[in-house]
Design a protein around this motif. Structure first.
Motif, short mmCIF file in Angstrom:
data_model
loop_
_atom_site.label_atom_id
_atom_site.label_comp_id
_atom_site.label_asym_id
_atom_site.label_seq_id
_atom_site.Cartn_x
_atom_site.Cartn_y
_atom_site.Cartn_z
N ARG A 190 0.86 -1.19 0.00
CA ARG A 190 0.00 0.00 0.00
C ARG A 190 0.89 1.23 0.00
NH1 ARG A 190 -3.01 -2.47 4.74
NH2 ARG A 190 -1.46 -1.20 5.75
N VAL A 191 0.60 2.14 -0.92
CA VAL A 191 1.41 3.35 -1.02
C VAL A 191 0.54 4.57 -0.83
CG1 VAL A 191 3.11 2.26 -2.52
CG2 VAL A 191 1.23 3.51 -3.54
N GLY A 192 1.14 5.61 -0.32
CA GLY A 192 0.49 6.90 -0.19
C GLY A 192 1.34 7.91 -0.92
N ILE A 193 0.84 8.44 -2.00
CA ILE A 193 1.65 9.37 -2.77
C ILE A 193 0.98 10.74 -2.83
CG2 ILE A 193 2.90 7.68 -4.16
CD1 ILE A 193 0.90 8.06 -6.39
N GLY A 194 1.80 11.74 -2.73
CA GLY A 194 1.33 13.12 -2.88
C GLY A 194 1.52 13.55 -4.31
N GLN A 234 1.67 14.63 -11.89
CA GLN A 234 2.68 13.69 -11.41
C GLN A 234 2.06 12.34 -11.09
OE1 GLN A 234 4.18 16.10 -8.17
NE2 GLN A 234 6.10 16.51 -9.27
N ARG A 235 0.92 12.36 -10.40
CA ARG A 235 0.27 11.08 -10.05
C ARG A 235 -0.16 10.33 -11.30
NH1 ARG A 235 -1.83 14.47 -6.11
NH2 ARG A 235 -3.81 14.66 -7.19
N ARG A 236 -0.62 11.05 -12.32
CA ARG A 236 -1.00 10.39 -13.58
C ARG A 236 0.22 9.76 -14.25
NH1 ARG A 236 -3.55 14.40 -17.21
NH2 ARG A 236 -3.90 12.63 -18.55
N VAL A 237 1.34 10.47 -14.24
CA VAL A 237 2.58 9.91 -14.79
C VAL A 237 2.97 8.66 -14.02
CG1 VAL A 237 5.08 10.29 -15.08
CG2 VAL A 237 3.45 12.08 -15.75
N TRP A 238 2.97 8.74 -12.69
CA TRP A 238 3.39 7.60 -11.87
C TRP A 238 2.48 6.40 -12.07
CZ3 TRP A 238 3.74 11.33 -7.15
CH2 TRP A 238 4.86 12.17 -7.30
N ILE A 283 7.44 2.19 -7.66
CA ILE A 283 6.92 2.81 -8.89
C ILE A 283 8.13 2.84 -9.81
CG2 ILE A 283 5.94 4.84 -10.00
CD1 ILE A 283 4.52 5.47 -7.37
N PRO A 284 8.19 1.93 -10.78
CA PRO A 284 9.44 1.62 -11.48
C PRO A 284 9.90 2.65 -12.51
CG PRO A 284 7.64 0.36 -12.41
CD PRO A 284 7.07 1.12 -11.24
N VAL A 308 6.95 14.94 -18.29
CA VAL A 308 6.96 13.54 -17.85
C VAL A 308 8.29 13.24 -17.17
CG1 VAL A 308 7.05 11.14 -18.67
CG2 VAL A 308 5.26 12.69 -19.51
N GLY A 309 9.38 13.71 -17.77
CA GLY A 309 10.70 13.52 -17.16
C GLY A 309 10.80 14.14 -15.78
N MET A 310 10.27 15.34 -15.63
CA MET A 310 10.30 16.02 -14.33
C MET A 310 9.44 15.29 -13.30
SD MET A 310 12.48 18.37 -14.67
CE MET A 310 12.25 19.25 -13.15
N ALA A 311 8.28 14.80 -13.72
CA ALA A 311 7.41 14.04 -12.82
C ALA A 311 8.12 12.75 -12.41
CB ALA A 311 6.07 13.73 -13.48
N ASN A 312 8.75 12.11 -13.37
CA ASN A 312 9.48 10.87 -13.09
C ASN A 312 10.58 11.12 -12.07
OD1 ASN A 312 9.17 8.18 -13.94
ND2 ASN A 312 11.09 8.28 -15.05
#
Length: 161
Positions: free
Chosen positions: A63-67, A72-76, A119-120, A106-110
């Motif tokens: 279980r993960v909790g991401i901000g 960013q969340r869509r990219v992840w 999240i690979p 996308v690169g910055m979000a990654n």
């Protein structure tokens, strides 16, 4: 209550941060190993990471909790769909998000991914096939890709030097 644990791995020590049974961060660190036997959740994360590094685990059940921002969340979430042993490009992710010109975003979000390995983001490569950008260091990205490709003949990865 926030819990922290530093575990050893074949790629150096990893800091795990959780709260309320959710993994909030997984990052490489120079801190010494500090395993907290009081956190059953973080011990389970450690076991899954150990299995991953042995090549016995391909999909994490954590279980993960991401901000992060909505983008960013869509990219992840897209990055998380890349199968073990496979790669995608920044362009591929941008297209899947319906924003083909957002390659740099996308690169910055990654780069801002708080959950390395889980999240690979190491599976994202340049359009040219070159290994670029990884918050854990390019040598770790290379080792992670080699680990995942070890049973796939004909897929050598290198840093080109």
């Amino acid at each position: 209550m926030i819990k922290t644990m530093v575990i050893s791995s074949p790629l150096g020590n990893i800091r795990l941060i959780s709260e309320g049974g959710y993994l909030l961060a997984l990052e490489f660190t120079d801190e010494p190993e500090a395993v907290d036997g009081d956190s059953a959740f973080l011990l389970e994360v450690k076991l899954q990471l150990d299995a991953y590094f042995r090549g016995d685990l391909r999909i994490f059940d954590i279980r993960v909790g991401i901000g992060g921002t909505d983008f960013q969340r869509r990219v992840w979430m897209e990055v998380n769909k890349i199968p073990y042993g496979s790669t995608a490009t920044y362009q591929d992710i941008a297209k899947k998000l319906g924003k083909p010109k957002a390659v740099r975003a996308v690169g910055m979000a990654n780069r801002a991914n708080p959950l390395l390995i889980v999240i690979p983001c190491h599976r994202i490569i340049a359009q040219s096939g070159e290994l670029t950008g990884y918050a854990g260091g390019l040598w770790r990205k290379l080792k992670l890709l080699q680990l995942e490709a070890r049973d796939k003949p004909g897929k050598p990865y290198s840093l080109g030097f």
